[in-house]
Write a protein that holds these residues in place. Structure first.
Motif, PDB file in Angstrom:
ATOM      1  N   LYS A   1      -7.675   7.921  -0.158  1.00 41.04           N
ATOM      2  CA  LYS A   1      -8.831   7.122  -0.330  1.00 41.04           C
ATOM      3  C   LYS A   1      -8.531   5.951  -1.384  1.00 41.04           C
ATOM      4  O   LYS A   1      -9.048   4.889  -1.087  1.00 41.04           O
ATOM      5  N   ASN A   2      -7.705   6.156  -2.317  1.00 42.23           N
ATOM      6  CA  ASN A   2      -7.478   5.169  -3.053  1.00 42.23           C
ATOM      7  C   ASN A   2      -6.578   4.082  -2.482  1.00 42.23           C
ATOM      8  O   ASN A   2      -6.716   2.769  -2.754  1.00 42.23           O
ATOM      9  N   ILE A   3      -5.518   4.436  -1.555  1.00 45.16           N
ATOM     10  CA  ILE A   3      -4.826   3.658  -0.911  1.00 45.16           C
ATOM     11  C   ILE A   3      -5.748   2.843   0.223  1.00 45.16           C
ATOM     12  O   ILE A   3      -5.487   1.487   0.388  1.00 45.16           O
TER      13      ILE A   3
ATOM     14  N   ARG B   1       2.221   1.901  -3.449  1.00 43.68           N
ATOM     15  CA  ARG B   1       1.208   2.241  -4.217  1.00 43.68           C
ATOM     16  C   ARG B   1       1.064   3.619  -4.091  1.00 43.68           C
ATOM     17  O   ARG B   1       0.854   4.533  -5.083  1.00 43.68           O
ATOM     18  N   TYR B   2       1.020   4.319  -2.860  1.00 45.74           N
ATOM     19  CA  TYR B   2       1.055   5.668  -2.216  1.00 45.74           C
ATOM     20  C   TYR B   2       2.219   6.311  -3.055  1.00 45.74           C
ATOM     21  O   TYR B   2       1.918   7.470  -3.614  1.00 45.74           O
TER      22      TYR B   2
ATOM     23  N   SER C   1       0.888  -1.030   0.173  1.00 44.61           N
ATOM     24  CA  SER C   1      -0.044   0.145   0.094  1.00 44.61           C
ATOM     25  C   SER C   1       0.879   1.328   0.164  1.00 44.61           C
ATOM     26  O   SER C   1       0.505   2.326  -0.786  1.00 44.61           O
TER      27      SER C   1
ATOM     28  N   LEU D   1       1.484   6.497  -6.970  1.00 41.66           N
ATOM     29  CA  LEU D   1       0.278   7.396  -7.304  1.00 41.66           C
ATOM     30  C   LEU D   1       0.918   8.833  -7.213  1.00 41.66           C
ATOM     31  O   LEU D   1       0.401   9.609  -7.911  1.00 41.66           O
TER      32      LEU D   1
ATOM     33  N   ARG E   1       1.072  11.765  -9.995  1.00 41.86           N
ATOM     34  CA  ARG E   1       0.415  13.126 -10.062  1.00 41.86           C
ATOM     35  C   ARG E   1       1.575  14.163 -10.134  1.00 41.86           C
ATOM     36  O   ARG E   1       1.120  15.167 -10.751  1.00 41.86           O
TER      37      ARG E   1
ATOM     38  N   GLU F   1      -7.707  12.185  -2.306  1.00 38.21           N
ATOM     39  CA  GLU F   1      -8.006  11.092  -3.374  1.00 38.21           C
ATOM     40  C   GLU F   1      -7.057  10.049  -3.248  1.00 38.21           C
ATOM     41  O   GLU F   1      -7.372   8.883  -3.473  1.00 38.21           O
ATOM     42  N   ILE F   2      -5.763  10.532  -3.217  1.00 40.24           N
ATOM     43  CA  ILE F   2      -4.587   9.247  -3.134  1.00 40.24           C
ATOM     44  C   ILE F   2      -4.880   8.515  -2.013  1.00 40.24           C
ATOM     45  O   ILE F   2      -4.789   7.340  -1.990  1.00 40.24           O
TER      46      ILE F   2
ATOM     47  N   TYR G   1      -8.778   1.962  -0.145  1.00 38.60           N
ATOM     48  CA  TYR G   1      -9.503   1.023  -0.653  1.00 38.60           C
ATOM     49  C   TYR G   1      -8.548  -0.345  -1.279  1.00 38.60           C
ATOM     50  O   TYR G   1      -8.938  -1.543  -0.993  1.00 38.60           O
ATOM     51  N   PHE G   2      -7.452   0.080  -1.576  1.00 41.27           N
ATOM     52  CA  PHE G   2      -6.266  -1.048  -1.889  1.00 41.27           C
ATOM     53  C   PHE G   2      -6.100  -1.988  -0.719  1.00 41.27           C
ATOM     54  O   PHE G   2      -6.173  -3.264  -0.840  1.00 41.27           O
TER      55      PHE G   2
END
Length: 372
Positions: A138-140, A35-36, A32, A39, A43, A135-136, A142-143
């Protein structure tokens, strides 16, 4: 004892399952976080391209015509006024952007990137691009959530497979235990007869006491072997105080031999349980407390009825200073006496807690009891 073997195996399975779960969560966190970073880097690169595109457009045409998506941007002139923006900008945010001397900074849940350059026509220009960290995050989230659900499924599957395999692994242990019990049964029968003969012809009290102790252990083995735990008619009423007094009389020679003083705090109460099994338990606990005591020591025996349980404490309390204590090992025995204690506790559905210090041996037993 079978339940102790199975309990040990189950604890090992539980520990392995816990370690697997911790390992999977650890890798989830690493993935995670990676992935952060990916991302955020993506960006940042997009924000950098937006700035470069705006700068090139201003330098060549004097205006910025393209409309980049999902990246917030604004252009500030030499009078600190917004020339162009793709979102509504409040005053506090503009002041923070203008005051910040850093090229990259974070504020109000946004990650900012800005450059400044001098234009021959427009003068000093600042170009700022920003993207939402929320947003990043939140994406993490979910992941990580999906990875955690997958981890839980893997752990559940691992635990089930381990449990099924443990049934096969426990077979050799249970077989070894059964062989040990058969051996003890045979030894008990073969030894009791010559011991009884030696006791009759011997006049030495020490020998008689030793033989009585061995006979008690062997008789305990035989009693437990023939005990059928499914039969309830074996229960009878027992006076705890009378039973303990009887055991102390039987062990009077050993008490006198070491000049052990007694401290008794026993309730004069009656319970209903398996008398022979309860006797074996008490006899071996007290016997061990005497065996591992020193000369001039104290034997403390307490009983207490409460919370639907009988609590028994057998303790040999040494009152000598540390320098007076000999080098004798102060621990609970690992021989047949302990075997009998655990066997009787298994039958009586009891628990035992044994603690030792340099000066003290203590065994505390907790047994469910029934009023007569």
């Amino acid at each position: 004892m079978n339940k102790y073997i199975q309990k040990f195996i189950n604890n090992i399975i539980l520990l392995h399952t816990l370690l697997v779960f911790i390992m999977l969560v650890f890798f989830d966190c690493i993935l995670s976080y990676q992935r952060y970073l990916d991302l955020q880097k993506t960006r940042e690169n997009l924000a950098k391209r937006v700035i470069e595109n705006i700068e090139l457009s201003i330098k060549t045409t004097g205006i910025y015509q393209s409309k980049p998506q999902d990246i917030f941007y604004l252009i500030i002139d030499n009078k600190n006024k917004v020339m162009s923006s793709n979102v509504s900008i409040n005053k506090d945010l503009i002041e923070k952007i203008i005051q910040s001397k850093e090229k990259k900074f974070q504020f109000a849940g946004l990650a900012f990137r800005k450059i400044s350059f001098e234009d021959a026509t427009l003068g000093h220009i600042q170009i700022i691009a920003a993207y939402s960290l929320n947003e990043i995050y939140k994406n993490i989230a979910y992941f990580f959530g999906i990875a955690l659900v997958i981890s839980l499924f893997i752990v559940a599957l691992y635990h089930r497979i381990s449990y099924v395999l443990s049934q096969k692994w426990s077979t050799p242990l249970l077989s070894l235990y059964k062989t040990t019990e058969e051996f003890l049964d045979t030894v008990a029968h073969e030894v009791l007869t010559p011991l009884a003969y030696i006791s009759l012809i011997s006049e030495d009290e020490r020998i008689k006491h030793s033989i009585d102790r061995i006979k008690n252990i062997l008789n305990g083995i035989l009693e437990i072997k023939k005990f059928d735990v499914t039969k309830q008619e074996g229960k009878s009423e027992i006076n705890i105080k009378i039973l303990i007094d009887t055991i102390l009389q039987e062990l009077n020679f050993a008490l006198n031999l070491k000049d052990i003083r007694l401290k008794l705090n026993i309730e004069d109460a009656k319970i209903t349980t398996y008398q022979n099994i309860f006797y074996i338990l008490l006899r071996n606990l007290i016997d061990n407390a005497i065996k591992y005591n020193i000369e001039g020591g104290i034997l403390l025996i307490e009983s207490n009825l409460g919370d639907k349980h009988l609590y028994l404490k057998v303790e040999n309390n040494y009152q000598q200073s540390d320098t007076d204590i000999n080098s004798q090992a102060l621990h609970f025995g690992k021989g047949l006496g302990l075997y009998l204690v655990y066997k009787t506790l298994n039958i009586l559905n009891g628990d035992i807690e044994i603690t030792t210090t340099k000066n003290t041996f203590r065994a505390t037993v907790k047994l469910p009891f029934y009023f007569s």
